[in-house]
Design an enzyme around this catalytic site. Structure first.
Site, PDB file in Angstrom:
ATOM      1  N   HIS A  69       0.856  -1.182   0.000  1.00  0.00           N
ATOM      2  CA  HIS A  69       0.000   0.000   0.000  1.00  0.00           C
ATOM      3  C   HIS A  69       0.895   1.235   0.000  1.00  0.00           C
ATOM      4  O   HIS A  69       2.062   1.167   0.393  1.00  0.00           O
ATOM      5  CB  HIS A  69      -0.920   0.000   1.228  1.00  0.00           C
ATOM      6  CG  HIS A  69      -2.039  -0.980   1.113  1.00  0.00           C
ATOM      7  ND1 HIS A  69      -2.499  -1.708   2.191  1.00  0.00           N
ATOM      8  CD2 HIS A  69      -2.808  -1.356   0.054  1.00  0.00           C
ATOM      9  CE1 HIS A  69      -3.493  -2.478   1.796  1.00  0.00           C
ATOM     10  NE2 HIS A  69      -3.695  -2.285   0.506  1.00  0.00           N
ATOM     11  N   THR A  95       2.421  -5.212  -8.362  1.00  0.00           N
ATOM     12  CA  THR A  95       1.390  -4.305  -8.839  1.00  0.00           C
ATOM     13  C   THR A  95       2.077  -3.108  -9.501  1.00  0.00           C
ATOM     14  O   THR A  95       3.269  -2.853  -9.284  1.00  0.00           O
ATOM     15  CB  THR A  95       0.479  -3.852  -7.686  1.00  0.00           C
ATOM     16  OG1 THR A  95       1.280  -3.382  -6.613  1.00  0.00           O
ATOM     17  CG2 THR A  95      -0.418  -4.983  -7.210  1.00  0.00           C
ATOM     18  N   THR A  98       4.026  -0.265  -7.383  1.00  0.00           N
ATOM     19  CA  THR A  98       5.089  -0.914  -6.618  1.00  0.00           C
ATOM     20  C   THR A  98       6.174  -1.417  -7.564  1.00  0.00           C
ATOM     21  O   THR A  98       7.370  -1.237  -7.319  1.00  0.00           O
ATOM     22  CB  THR A  98       4.527  -2.080  -5.775  1.00  0.00           C
ATOM     23  OG1 THR A  98       3.535  -1.573  -4.884  1.00  0.00           O
ATOM     24  CG2 THR A  98       5.621  -2.757  -4.979  1.00  0.00           C
ATOM     25  N   GLY A 116      -3.441  -2.199  -7.496  1.00  0.00           N
ATOM     26  CA  GLY A 116      -4.364  -2.927  -6.628  1.00  0.00           C
ATOM     27  C   GLY A 116      -5.822  -2.537  -6.787  1.00  0.00           C
ATOM     28  O   GLY A 116      -6.677  -3.399  -7.023  1.00  0.00           O
ATOM     29  N   ASP A 121      -4.653  -6.851  -7.267  1.00  0.00           N
ATOM     30  CA  ASP A 121      -4.716  -7.836  -6.182  1.00  0.00           C
ATOM     31  C   ASP A 121      -5.433  -9.099  -6.657  1.00  0.00           C
ATOM     32  O   ASP A 121      -5.038 -10.219  -6.325  1.00  0.00           O
ATOM     33  CB  ASP A 121      -5.429  -7.258  -4.951  1.00  0.00           C
ATOM     34  CG  ASP A 121      -4.693  -6.068  -4.355  1.00  0.00           C
ATOM     35  OD1 ASP A 121      -3.468  -5.976  -4.526  1.00  0.00           O
ATOM     36  OD2 ASP A 121      -5.356  -5.221  -3.728  1.00  0.00           O
ATOM     37  N   HIS A 148     -10.461  -0.881  -2.267  1.00  0.00           N
ATOM     38  CA  HIS A 148     -10.418  -2.265  -2.745  1.00  0.00           C
ATOM     39  C   HIS A 148     -10.154  -3.235  -1.598  1.00  0.00           C
ATOM     40  O   HIS A 148      -9.576  -4.304  -1.792  1.00  0.00           O
ATOM     41  CB  HIS A 148      -9.344  -2.405  -3.830  1.00  0.00           C
ATOM     42  CG  HIS A 148      -7.950  -2.142  -3.339  1.00  0.00           C
ATOM     43  ND1 HIS A 148      -7.553  -0.929  -2.833  1.00  0.00           N
ATOM     44  CD2 HIS A 148      -6.880  -2.940  -3.273  1.00  0.00           C
ATOM     45  CE1 HIS A 148      -6.290  -1.005  -2.469  1.00  0.00           C
ATOM     46  NE2 HIS A 148      -5.854  -2.217  -2.727  1.00  0.00           N
ATOM     47  N   ASP A 151     -10.857  -6.831  -2.174  1.00  0.00           N
ATOM     48  CA  ASP A 151      -9.857  -7.512  -3.005  1.00  0.00           C
ATOM     49  C   ASP A 151      -8.659  -7.939  -2.167  1.00  0.00           C
ATOM     50  O   ASP A 151      -8.114  -9.026  -2.359  1.00  0.00           O
ATOM     51  CB  ASP A 151      -9.382  -6.610  -4.145  1.00  0.00           C
ATOM     52  CG  ASP A 151     -10.470  -6.286  -5.150  1.00  0.00           C
ATOM     53  OD1 ASP A 151     -11.499  -6.998  -5.160  1.00  0.00           O
ATOM     54  OD2 ASP A 151     -10.290  -5.328  -5.923  1.00  0.00           O
TER      55      ASP A 151
END
Length: 188
Positions: A69, A95, A98, A116, A121, A148, A151
């Site tokens: 995150h 992701t 990232t 995400g 995700d 999300h 998810d």
């Protein structure tokens, strides 16, 4: 994380234990002996035609997903820097944001999935469901509000169900990083 599978057999349990497991909808568990150590393999789905993910993948390289995150991206970057030599020998999935950070800061070349909130995700969860992912490092921000969140919970659930080694914080990721080093020593 070990190089060879020596042998597997059904876990020994009484008839009453088996009946209780069936009544509860539990899955069959195989007990495997790998290089002299007893390890459990991933659960075998009870639906016909599905098999458990192998203890050692057939792709040659271990595949790891790196996700964080926004508030935890610096932590993941720091962890990845410390474990860079180990990560360079692995196939990395990340992701979008990232992965771009890992590429620009560390020179890693992850396979990118969507961000995400845009389904990334879920894409990583699908890799786990297909047996194509060996480890998940997901630095979760427990104080943030995430659109999300369902998810994220689904990803954690499938990783748990398929018994994928997973870390959701720095302390656990450090332990998995040590296991990665031990596994590389066994394979070498």
């Amino acid at each position: 994380w070990t190089a060879t599978r020596v042998g597997c057999g059904e876990q020994t349990m009484s008839r009453a234990q088996k009946d209780n497991r069936r009544a509860a909808g539990s899955r069959n568990i195989k007990l495997c002996v790998v290089e002299g150590h007893a390890n459990r393999s991933r659960p075998e789905p009870t639906q016909a035609g599905h098999e458990a993910a192998p203890l050692q993948n057939s792709r040659g390289r271990q595949t790891i997903a790196l996700v964080a995150h926004d508030a935890k991206k610096t932590d993941l970057l720091s962890w990845s820097r410390v474990n860079l030599a180990k990560l360079q020998g692995m196939q990395i999935v990340a992701t979008q944001s990232t992965g771009l950070l890992l590429k620009s800061e560390l020179g890693l070349e992850p396979k990118l999935v969507n961000s995400g909130p845009l389904g990334g995700d879920q894409e990583i969860g699908a890799l786990i469901a297909r047996g194509e992912l060996d480890m998940l490092i997901f630095f979760v921000d427990p104080l943030g509000v995430h659109p999300h969140a369902s998810d994220v919970q689904s990803l954690i659930r499938i990783a748990t169900l398929r018994e994928i080694p997973a870390a959701y914080n720095l302390a656990t990721a450090d332990i998995l990083g040590e296991k990665m080093a031990q596994a590389r020593a066994v394979v070498a």
